[in-house]
Design an enzyme around this catalytic site. Structure first.
Site, mmCIF file in Angstrom:
data_model
loop_
_atom_site.group_PDB
_atom_site.id
_atom_site.type_symbol
_atom_site.label_atom_id
_atom_site.label_comp_id
_atom_site.label_asym_id
_atom_site.label_seq_id
_atom_site.Cartn_x
_atom_site.Cartn_y
_atom_site.Cartn_z
ATOM 1 N N HIS A 89 64.825 -7.578 1.445
ATOM 2 C CA HIS A 89 64.569 -7.045 2.794
ATOM 3 C C HIS A 89 63.088 -6.707 2.887
ATOM 4 C CE1 HIS A 89 68.664 -5.575 1.835
ATOM 5 N NE2 HIS A 89 68.921 -5.783 3.102
ATOM 6 N N ASP A 104 62.306 -3.362 1.398
ATOM 7 C CA ASP A 104 62.428 -3.188 -0.056
ATOM 8 C C ASP A 104 61.059 -3.242 -0.697
ATOM 9 O OD1 ASP A 104 65.158 -3.586 0.290
ATOM 10 O OD2 ASP A 104 65.119 -5.666 -0.419
HETATM 11 C C1 GLO Z 1 75.533 -4.387 2.646
HETATM 12 C C2 GLO Z 1 75.134 -5.762 2.561
HETATM 13 C C3 GLO Z 1 73.692 -5.887 2.263
HETATM 14 C C4 GLO Z 1 73.225 -7.226 2.738
HETATM 15 C C5 GLO Z 1 71.781 -7.252 2.814
HETATM 16 C C6 GLO Z 1 71.276 -8.201 3.821
HETATM 17 O O1 GLO Z 1 76.656 -4.053 2.523
HETATM 18 O O2 GLO Z 1 75.877 -6.430 1.619
HETATM 19 O O3 GLO Z 1 73.436 -5.668 0.923
HETATM 20 O O4 GLO Z 1 73.657 -8.265 1.950
HETATM 21 O O5 GLO Z 1 71.393 -6.016 3.167
HETATM 22 O O6 GLO Z 1 70.785 -7.477 4.837
#
Ligand code: GLO
Ligand code: NI
Ligand code: NI
Ligand code: NI
Length: 407
Positions: free
Chosen positions: A68, A71
């Site tokens: 993200h 992140d």
């Molecule tokens: C949360 C999701 C998250 C997504 C990621 C993509 O439950 O699984 O981890 O995969 O944030 O935005």
């Protein structure tokens, strides 16, 4: 089937769980012990983290990573400042990609962490928040283009509602559909060639999320004329939260031609939230890989992204490696079992035998479209119950399960 194991198993590492997770829970502070935790300056920490991440990817031997925007770098006070921080880290990632050959399976935008998104982003009732989200997304697509993303994921973390009495559901869905159309247009404008993916999840953090499951997301995409531009990124734990198996979600997406990529984790069947376990259930990975081998690919650009984190009690850097290795081994074993099952064709034969009454006679008229209610009524009207029961065969499901056990 003419593909190497690595071609079937395009593993990716999720930056958020692996390098951002401090392993907190609602009752306890973080336990993670990471070598980069000694950095106190936020930008120094951000850069140290990506260096560590790329070293991790290389040692683990994966081909892909996912992240993200938030992140990677700390937010500033304005979107402009946040973009500047982000670009510094993206510069470093570009360099590290050149050095290591690591590829971006997908990136995405965190439109759910910051408190400004508490009532949603592209479904927020507040136009300033909607505009902010659009601006943040625009920059995120530019990063996708820079880093050669193969896919781009939209997980609607807070795109849903807490209570219908204060929510205009139709208006919010219209808004997010507009948002997705703008994203499609902008990708075209900048020449971003990434497959767009919606990641369904029924709840958590929001009480009810709009992208509830595969079927709901497909209906939304079709309703808003977006089905040509999106496929789905499906996650095991999310499937369980929606009351489905992982295999169910994959099959539903396949039936609609919308299987895009996989967030390869597993839910603990005893707990009702998204605990993001590393996959260790061989029955589940066999079912997933059976679908993938049957499909011929995960999706045109799909991979197996470990959206998974160690438990709070597994706090050393070594545990991060071990978790991913467990996941890779379990998927590799699942692939071998699934490939052998396909070779033996017993599932295929079982299924085609089960439907063979549609191959000729009255059944064929249903499949070729010539049947009407009247023609079917005429066929059915005088058949005695005993004959109908002769037409219904036992499924011997316990035998099927036992056969799978033999692999
Ligand atoms: C949360 C999701 C998250 C997504 C990621 C993509 O439950 O699984 O981890 O995969 O944030 O935005
Ligand atoms: Ni996920
Ligand atoms: Ni999840
Ligand atoms: Ni997750």
């Amino acid at each position: 089937a003419g593909k190497t194991m690595a071609e079937w198993l395009r593993f990716g590492v999720a930056y958020w769980h692996t390098f951002n997770q401090r392993l907190v829970d609602p009752f306890g502070d973080g336990t993670a012990q990471r070598p980069f935790d000694r950095y106190t300056d936020p930008m120094e920490l951000a850069l140290a983290k990506v260096d560590y991440a790329f070293d991790f990817y290389t040692k683990l031997g994966v081909q892909y990573f996912c992240f993200h925007d938030r992140d990677l770098a700390p937010e500033g006070d304005t979107l402009r400042e946040s973009n500047k921080n982000l670009d510094k880290v993206v510069d470093r990632i570009e360099q590290l990609q050149r050095d290591t050959g690591m590829k971006l399976l997908w990136n995405t935008s965190s439109l759910f962490t910051n408190p400004r998104f508490l009532s949603g982003a592209a479904t927020s009732p507040f136009a300033d928040i909607y505009a902010y989200s659009a601006g943040q997304l625009k920059h995120s697509l530019e990063i996708a283009k820079r880093l050669g993303a193969e896919n781009y994921v939209f997980w609607g973390g807070r795109e849903g509602y807490e209570n219908l009495w204060n929510t205009d559901l139709k208006r919010e869905q219209d808004h997010i559909a507009r948002f997705f159309h703008m994203c499609v247009d902008y990708a075209k404008e900048i020449g971003l060639d990434a497959q767009f993916l919606i990641e369904p999840k029924p709840k958590e953090p929001t009480t009810h999320q709009y992208d509830f499951d595969a079927a709901t997301s497909i209906a939304f995409l079709q309703t808003y004329d977006l089905a040509d531009h999106f496929k789905l990124n499906l996650e095991g734990n999310h499937a369980n939260l929606a009351g489905h198996t992982y295999q169910h979600e994959i099959r539903v997406a396949r039936a609609a031609g919308m299987l895009g990529s996989l967030d390869a984790n597993q839910g603990d069947k005893l707990i009702g939230w998204d605990i993001d376990e590393f996959p260790s259930d061989l029955y589940e990975t066999t079912a997933v890989m059976w679908e993938i081998v049957d499909e011929g690919q995960i999706g045109p650009r799909g991979g197996l992204n470990f959206d998974a984190k160690p438990r709070r009690t597994s706090f050393t850097a070594e545990d991060l490696y071990l978790g991913h290795i467990v996941g890779m081994d379990t998927y590799a074993a699942g692939l071998l079992v699934a490939a052998k099952m396909h070779e033996d064709r017993f599932i295929e034969e079982l299924v085609s035998t089960r439907y063979e009454s549609f191959d000729s006679g009255i059944g064929a008229t249903v499949e070729d479209g010539s049947a009407t209610l009247a023609s079917l009524e005429e066929h059915a009207l005088d058949v005695p119950q005993a004959d109908l029961m002769k037409a219904v065969r036992s499924d011997h499901l316990e035998c099927v399960k036992a056969t799978i056990n033999n692999y």
